[in-house]
Design a protein around this motif. Structure first.
Motif, PDB file in Angstrom:
ATOM      1  N   GLU A  17       9.666   3.123   2.838  1.00 33.11           N
ATOM      2  CA  GLU A  17       8.972   2.696   4.051  1.00 33.11           C
ATOM      3  C   GLU A  17      10.006   2.347   5.121  1.00 33.11           C
ATOM      4  O   GLU A  17      10.976   1.642   4.854  1.00 33.11           O
ATOM      5  CB  GLU A  17       8.118   1.468   3.744  1.00 33.11           C
ATOM      6  CG  GLU A  17       7.412   0.901   4.944  1.00 33.11           C
ATOM      7  CD  GLU A  17       6.677  -0.390   4.635  1.00 33.11           C
ATOM      8  OE1 GLU A  17       6.072  -0.935   5.563  1.00 33.11           O
ATOM      9  OE2 GLU A  17       6.710  -0.859   3.489  1.00 33.11           O
ATOM     10  N   GLY A  91      11.042  -3.501  -0.735  1.00 34.41           N
ATOM     11  CA  GLY A  91      10.230  -3.416  -1.944  1.00 34.41           C
ATOM     12  C   GLY A  91      11.105  -3.596  -3.164  1.00 34.41           C
ATOM     13  O   GLY A  91      12.312  -3.845  -3.058  1.00 34.41           O
ATOM     14  N   HIS A 118       7.586  -1.056  -5.346  1.00 37.82           N
ATOM     15  CA  HIS A 118       6.406  -1.886  -5.096  1.00 37.82           C
ATOM     16  C   HIS A 118       6.725  -2.966  -4.080  1.00 37.82           C
ATOM     17  O   HIS A 118       7.850  -3.441  -3.998  1.00 37.82           O
ATOM     18  CB  HIS A 118       5.923  -2.544  -6.391  1.00 37.82           C
ATOM     19  CG  HIS A 118       5.427  -1.560  -7.393  1.00 37.82           C
ATOM     20  ND1 HIS A 118       4.123  -1.139  -7.431  1.00 37.82           N
ATOM     21  CD2 HIS A 118       6.064  -0.889  -8.381  1.00 37.82           C
ATOM     22  CE1 HIS A 118       3.979  -0.264  -8.411  1.00 37.82           C
ATOM     23  NE2 HIS A 118       5.144  -0.101  -9.002  1.00 37.82           N
ATOM     24  N   LYS A 119       5.719  -3.341  -3.326  1.00 36.46           N
ATOM     25  CA  LYS A 119       5.836  -4.447  -2.371  1.00 36.46           C
ATOM     26  C   LYS A 119       4.669  -5.377  -2.648  1.00 36.46           C
ATOM     27  O   LYS A 119       3.524  -5.027  -2.385  1.00 36.46           O
ATOM     28  CB  LYS A 119       5.774  -3.905  -0.939  1.00 36.46           C
ATOM     29  CG  LYS A 119       6.208  -4.879   0.113  1.00 36.46           C
ATOM     30  CD  LYS A 119       6.325  -4.158   1.449  1.00 36.46           C
ATOM     31  CE  LYS A 119       7.080  -4.985   2.453  1.00 36.46           C
ATOM     32  NZ  LYS A 119       7.301  -4.235   3.689  1.00 36.46           N
ATOM     33  N   GLN A 123       1.548  -0.799  -4.491  1.00 34.28           N
ATOM     34  CA  GLN A 123       2.630   0.177  -4.503  1.00 34.28           C
ATOM     35  C   GLN A 123       3.041   0.468  -3.073  1.00 34.28           C
ATOM     36  O   GLN A 123       2.227   0.742  -2.214  1.00 34.28           O
ATOM     37  CB  GLN A 123       2.200   1.464  -5.194  1.00 34.28           C
ATOM     38  CG  GLN A 123       3.336   2.476  -5.291  1.00 34.28           C
ATOM     39  CD  GLN A 123       2.980   3.646  -6.177  1.00 34.28           C
ATOM     40  OE1 GLN A 123       2.273   3.484  -7.157  1.00 34.28           O
ATOM     41  NE2 GLN A 123       3.472   4.813  -5.835  1.00 34.28           N
ATOM     42  N   SER A 124       4.314   0.361  -2.825  1.00 30.31           N
ATOM     43  CA  SER A 124       4.851   0.646  -1.508  1.00 30.31           C
ATOM     44  C   SER A 124       5.172   2.136  -1.451  1.00 30.31           C
ATOM     45  O   SER A 124       4.863   2.886  -2.362  1.00 30.31           O
ATOM     46  CB  SER A 124       6.110  -0.203  -1.290  1.00 30.31           C
ATOM     47  OG  SER A 124       6.620  -0.009  -0.007  1.00 30.31           O
ATOM     48  N   GLN A 125       5.837   2.525  -0.420  1.00 30.23           N
ATOM     49  CA  GLN A 125       6.217   3.918  -0.261  1.00 30.23           C
ATOM     50  C   GLN A 125       7.609   4.118  -0.847  1.00 30.23           C
ATOM     51  O   GLN A 125       8.489   3.303  -0.646  1.00 30.23           O
ATOM     52  CB  GLN A 125       6.216   4.257   1.224  1.00 30.23           C
ATOM     53  CG  GLN A 125       6.514   5.695   1.531  1.00 30.23           C
ATOM     54  CD  GLN A 125       6.404   5.974   3.019  1.00 30.23           C
ATOM     55  OE1 GLN A 125       5.690   5.289   3.734  1.00 30.23           O
ATOM     56  NE2 GLN A 125       7.116   6.974   3.467  1.00 30.23           N
TER      57      GLN A 125
END
Length: 155
Positions: A17, A91, A118-119, A123-125
């Motif tokens: 991200e 993340g 993960h954030k 789940q983050s990018q």
């Protein structure tokens, strides 16, 4: 005391991200094991990859044998974007040391993993790629251990 060497090589991350819209992202990783904040080590900052940083940076620990026998102790890799006003969190990846050991056992104690970043609970990018290996179990005298711990940590 029974211990093992544990080495992790943070290879790269991809498609992270973009937490810094106006300027280039400069990403580094912070690695820790268990709940002890003294185990935190970090990679150099990648100044060119932006959302696709690459480090190929090796971090070494000496861990207690019990850390791979119980699922409580976690390898935590947190990604940050460097900024003058304080680093911005991107993340993280959490893996149980026991699960890492069991996964790598069939291939002689080493493996390469690609894990989602993960954030919080979502789940983050992006994904993080790393390799790791466990050394053989050794018994270390506590006095010798206390004298040799300077370059390593965790036993």
């Amino acid at each position: 005391m029974d211990c093992r060497k544990f080495e992790i090589v943070l290879i790269s991350a991809s498609d992270l991200e973009d937490v810094r819209k106006l300027f280039k992202m400069k990403v580094h990783a912070r690695v820790s094991i268990g709940s002890n904040p003294n185990t935190e080590k970090r990679t150099p900052t990648d100044k060119h990859g932006e959302i696709n940083p690459a480090w190929n940076f090796s971090i070494k620990y000496t861990i207690s044998e019990w850390m791979i026998q119980y699922p409580n102790d976690m390898l935590v890799i947190k990604l940050y974007c460097k900024r003058k006003l304080g680093d911005r969190y991107i993340g993280e990846v959490h893996m149980s040391m026991k699960e890492l050991y069991e996964y790598s056992y069939a291939s002689g104690g080493s493996a390469i993993m690609t894990c989602p970043v993960h954030k919080g609970s979502a789940q983050s990018q992006g994904v993080l790629r790393f390799s790791y290996r466990f050394g053989e179990r050794v018994t270390i005298d506590k006095l010798v251990l206390a004298e040799s711990i300077a370059g390593w940590s965790m036993c």
